[in-house]
Structures are given as structure tokens and as C-alpha cells.
Design a protein around this motif. Structure first.
Motif, short mmCIF file in Angstrom:
data_model
loop_
_atom_site.label_atom_id
_atom_site.label_comp_id
_atom_site.label_asym_id
_atom_site.label_seq_id
_atom_site.Cartn_x
_atom_site.Cartn_y
_atom_site.Cartn_z
N LEU A 110 0.81 -1.22 0.00
CA LEU A 110 0.00 0.00 0.00
C LEU A 110 0.84 1.27 0.00
N ARG A 111 2.13 1.14 0.15
CA ARG A 111 2.96 2.31 0.45
C ARG A 111 2.96 3.36 -0.64
N GLU A 112 3.08 2.98 -1.88
CA GLU A 112 3.15 3.98 -2.94
C GLU A 112 1.81 4.69 -3.09
N GLU A 113 0.72 3.95 -2.99
CA GLU A 113 -0.60 4.58 -3.08
C GLU A 113 -0.80 5.59 -1.96
N VAL A 114 -0.46 5.20 -0.74
CA VAL A 114 -0.66 6.09 0.40
C VAL A 114 0.27 7.30 0.31
N ARG A 115 1.51 7.07 -0.08
CA ARG A 115 2.44 8.20 -0.24
C ARG A 115 1.86 9.22 -1.20
N GLY A 116 1.30 8.75 -2.31
CA GLY A 116 0.73 9.66 -3.28
C GLY A 116 -0.45 10.44 -2.72
N MET A 117 -1.25 9.80 -1.88
CA MET A 117 -2.41 10.49 -1.30
C MET A 117 -1.96 11.57 -0.31
N VAL A 118 -1.00 11.25 0.53
CA VAL A 118 -0.52 12.26 1.48
C VAL A 118 0.08 13.44 0.74
N THR A 167 -4.81 25.75 8.27
CA THR A 167 -4.31 25.43 9.61
C THR A 167 -3.78 24.01 9.73
N ILE A 168 -4.19 23.11 8.83
CA ILE A 168 -3.68 21.73 8.89
C ILE A 168 -2.45 21.53 8.00
N GLU A 169 -1.97 22.59 7.36
CA GLU A 169 -0.81 22.43 6.46
C GLU A 169 0.42 21.91 7.22
N GLU A 170 0.68 22.47 8.40
CA GLU A 170 1.85 22.04 9.15
C GLU A 170 1.73 20.57 9.57
N SER A 171 0.56 20.16 10.03
CA SER A 171 0.41 18.77 10.45
C SER A 171 0.48 17.82 9.26
N LEU A 172 -0.02 18.25 8.10
CA LEU A 172 0.12 17.43 6.89
C LEU A 172 1.59 17.28 6.52
N ALA A 173 2.36 18.35 6.67
CA ALA A 173 3.80 18.28 6.37
C ALA A 173 4.50 17.33 7.34
N GLN A 174 4.14 17.41 8.61
CA GLN A 174 4.72 16.49 9.60
C GLN A 174 4.38 15.05 9.28
N ARG A 177 9.60 10.52 -0.71
CA ARG A 177 10.72 10.77 -1.61
C ARG A 177 11.38 12.10 -1.28
N ALA A 178 12.49 12.35 -1.94
CA ALA A 178 13.22 13.59 -1.69
C ALA A 178 12.36 14.81 -2.02
N ASP A 179 11.58 14.73 -3.11
CA ASP A 179 10.74 15.88 -3.48
C ASP A 179 9.59 16.05 -2.49
N ASP A 180 9.06 14.95 -1.98
CA ASP A 180 8.01 15.05 -0.96
C ASP A 180 8.56 15.73 0.29
N ARG A 181 9.74 15.27 0.71
CA ARG A 181 10.35 15.83 1.91
C ARG A 181 10.67 17.31 1.72
N ALA A 182 11.07 17.70 0.53
CA ALA A 182 11.39 19.11 0.28
C ALA A 182 10.15 19.98 0.42
N VAL A 183 9.02 19.53 -0.13
CA VAL A 183 7.77 20.29 0.00
C VAL A 183 7.36 20.39 1.46
N ALA A 184 7.44 19.26 2.17
CA ALA A 184 7.06 19.25 3.58
C ALA A 184 7.98 20.12 4.42
N THR A 185 9.27 20.03 4.17
CA THR A 185 10.23 20.81 4.94
C THR A 185 10.03 22.31 4.72
N ALA A 186 9.73 22.69 3.49
CA ALA A 186 9.46 24.10 3.20
C ALA A 186 8.21 24.58 3.94
N ALA A 187 7.19 23.74 3.99
CA ALA A 187 5.97 24.11 4.71
C ALA A 187 6.25 24.27 6.20
N LEU A 188 7.05 23.38 6.76
CA LEU A 188 7.39 23.47 8.18
C LEU A 188 8.25 24.71 8.46
N ALA A 189 9.13 25.05 7.54
CA ALA A 189 9.96 26.24 7.72
C ALA A 189 9.11 27.50 7.70
#
Length: 350
Positions: free
Chosen positions: A276-284, A299-306, A315-327
Motif C-alpha cells: 500500500l505504500r506507494e498509493e498512500v504516499r501519493g495520497m498524502v 491550519t492543517i498544512e503544518e500537520s500534513l507536512a509532519q 521521496r526527496a521531493d516530498d520531503r522538500a515540499v514538507a520541509t518548506a511548509a514546516l519552515a
């Protein structure tokens, strides 16, 4: 936790040294690939599950649900705290500069009482609109007012919730197992628990939190219920199952705490079921992208990034988007006020 894991990793007699090393690396660098490798140990046992919990200790979603960040919840916490200290504080009305999630609005009223809330605007993208159309929903709107889309839960369902969800989970893996009694409830009860937000159990923990952050129970209980949904009708094949349909529809429903709670349950399923991992990763990632693209405060953007950075297969691109949102969230919290389109305010009315 880190020192204990390092001792295990350095112990030549410990049979799961590789798993312990992955746990140490995850605590140091936060790469979810190490956490997944720990979980996928070729010789799993109770000890590897303990190390999984140790690796994720004190991390958002792996051990605890992010605190509510909405302006209306900050007000509710202040009201609840002052009342708990004996102050007679009454509110009759207030105004929000922009709409906030339905769960946050409902949690506010659970704490503060039936207060009239005025909403100045619903900036685009409208918080009342789903990200994707779906069959299952927790909220509907009557104009500006959020209303439950499910009937109230039974007293028996509330009792099960109190028995299961009184504490945070040590890890999503143990949380999944602990939530099994919730899965035996009818689906209407599960959706009703998400929408009607029953009061917390009368335990020392929640008596204490009532004096500081009474809204946290309502934030914590919804992911517990979503873990319960993972157990609903487990005999149904996953691709066409009710449990999958419900969680996906809630994840891409209206902008709300229920969305990241449902995604958390899906992420938990991804740890347990590698296919299920690739499907779930894509949904998140898709839900995070929708939040990031909004030209307003989400207001849920930070928790979605976490959640993104602890999703298996991140993936690296997922982490980059999330890290930018947390920053961005950290900068807004610690340095400068948010720009006008990202600011959320409340004012007393009447």
C-alpha cells in the motif's frame, strides 16, 4: 531514548543490531527510510516493535497528534483554563476574520458553550468545498455554519472511545492494535464520533489538561477513531473495501482535522502493508499539495507536512515540499507576523 538505542546498536550480543542502528539514524536524521527498514526487519519480534516506538518517541504523529493551532482553539483554551481556575467567564458572540475547520469550531463550543460565531469571509479555496468528490462525509454546511453529516454516536460507542483513546499511542503500530474495539462499532457510530466530538473521559490526565489545553482531547480522539475505521469490515478486500473508501473520502473531504486524521490511519496501514505504500504516499502528497497551493492560511498544512515526512516511501521531493511548509510555519510563529492572506484573527462580538 537515543542513548538506550545506541547501547543496543553497539551491543554485539543484541540480535537486532541492524534494526537498532536504523532507529538511531532515524532519531538523528529523521529519514523515514530508516524507520521503514526498522519495521521491515527480516526477523521481527516484540523487541523490534519496542525499538520502533523508541525511534518515534516524542515525534508528531508517530507518538502524539499535533496540537490545535487555530485561533478559535487558542481562545477556547484560554476560556477553559480561566474557568478551571474559578473565573466566571461568559462569551455571547465572537467574529473570525476567516473560516476555520469545522472540528475546531465544534471543539470551541464543547469548551466555551453555544457561542454565536460570525465568519467575515470564506477565502478561496473555500474551506467548505471538498478537495475531491466522495460518498462519505463527516461535515456539511448550512451557509456559514458547520453541521454533523452523521447521526450522534451511541452511548456504547462513546464508552468504547473513552476506553481506547484516553492516552496517546506509543507508536502507530501499537495504536492500530489498541483501536481494534472501535472497529467493531457500526460505521454510523464511527462517523458520529468524528462529527459530534464527545466529551473527554473523566480521568486525571484530562482533568489536568482541562486547565490548559481542553481542546486537545478533540484533536486526539479523531485519529483514534480513524484507526478504528481501519478495523471496520476487515474481511473486505482492501481495494474495494468500505474502510478504504471512508478514509480516502475523509482525507480529501472538506478542510478539517478529520482529513489529516484519516491520512494518519492510511499511513499506519502503509507501515503494516508494504504493497500500500506507494498509493498512500501519493495520497498524502496530493493532500499536502492542495494545502500548500492555497493562497491563504491552511491550519492543517503544518500537520500534513509532519505526516508527509513520516510516510513510508517519502521521496526527496516530498520531503522538500514538507520541509518548506514546516519552515514557513516556524517563521510565522517565531519571527514575523503572517502576511494578510495568511493571518487569522478573532474578535469579541456583542
Amino acid at each position: 531514548m537515543g542513548a538506550d538505542l545506541r547501547r543496543l546498536a553497539d551491543d554485539p550480543g543484541f540480535p537486532h543490531r541492524d534494526a537498532a542502528r536504523h532507529a538511531v539514524r532515524f532519531r538523528t536524521a529523521g529519514d523515514v527510510a530508516d524507520l521503514v527498514a526498522l519495521h521491515d526487519d527480516p526477523h521481527p519480534c516484540g523487541m523490534t516493535e519496542v525499538m520502533f516506538a523508541m525511534a518515534g518517541s516524542q515525534r508528531p504523529w508517530l507518538n502524539w497528534v499535533p496540537m490545535p493551532s487555530e485561533a478559535i482553539c487558542n481562545l477556547a483554551n484560554e476560556v477553559g483554563s480561566r474557568r478551571a481556575q474559578g473565573e466566571r467567564l461568559e462569551l455571547t458572540g465572537l467574529g473570525l476574520s476567516a473560516a476555520e475547520p469545522a472540528s475546531a469550531m465544534t471543539a470551541f463550543r464543547r469548551v466555551a458553550g453555544p457561542v454565536d460565531i460570525g465568519i467575515a469571509e470564506f477565502p478561496a479555496p473555500d474551506i467548505r468545498m471538498t478537495v475531491r468528490p466522495g460518498r462519505y462525509a463527516v461535515w456539511r454546511y448550512d451557509g456559514t455554519e458547520p453541521l454533523p453529516a452523521a447521526p450522534p454516536p451511541s452511548a456504547a460507542a462513546v464508552q468504547v472511545l473513552h476506553e481506547v483513546a484516553g492516552e496517546p499511542w506509543p507508536s502507530p503500530l501499537s495504536g492500530y492494535l489498541q483501536a481494534e474495539p472501535l472497529g467493531g462499532l457500526p460505521l454510523d457510530d464511527l462517523l458520529g464520533l468524528l462529527a459530534h466530538l464527545p466529551e473527554p473521559p473523566d480521568t486525571p490526565r484530562w482533568q489536568h489538561l482541562a486547565k490548559s489545553t481542553p481542546t486537545y482531547w478533540y484533536r486526539l480522539m479523531q485519529p483514534w477513531v480513524c484507526l478504528g475505521i481501519l478495523h471496520h469490515a476487515k474481511d473486505e478486500p482492501w481495494p474495494t473495501s468500505t474502510r478504504r473508501s471512508v478514509l480516502v473520502d475523509l482525507a480529501f473531504g472538506v478542510e478539517d482535522w478529520v482529513a489529516d486524521a484519516a491520512l494518519f490511519a492510511l499511513v499506519t496501514s502503509a507501515y503494516r502493508e508494504p504493497h500500500l505504500r506507494e498509493e498512500v504516499r501519493g495520497m498524502v502528497r496530493a493532500r499536502l499539495d492542495a494545502a500548500v497551493a492555497a493562497n491563504r492560511l491552511v491550519t492543517i498544512e503544518e500537520s500534513l507536512a509532519q505526516l508527509m515526512i513520516v510516510t513510508p516511501g517519502c521521496r526527496a521531493d516530498d520531503r522538500a515540499v514538507a520541509t518548506a511548509a514546516l519552515a514557513r510555519a516556524a517563521q510565522n510563529d517565531e519571527e514575523e507576523p503572517a502576511p494578510p492572506q495568511k493571518r487569522r484573527r478573532w474578535r469579541r462580538r456583542g
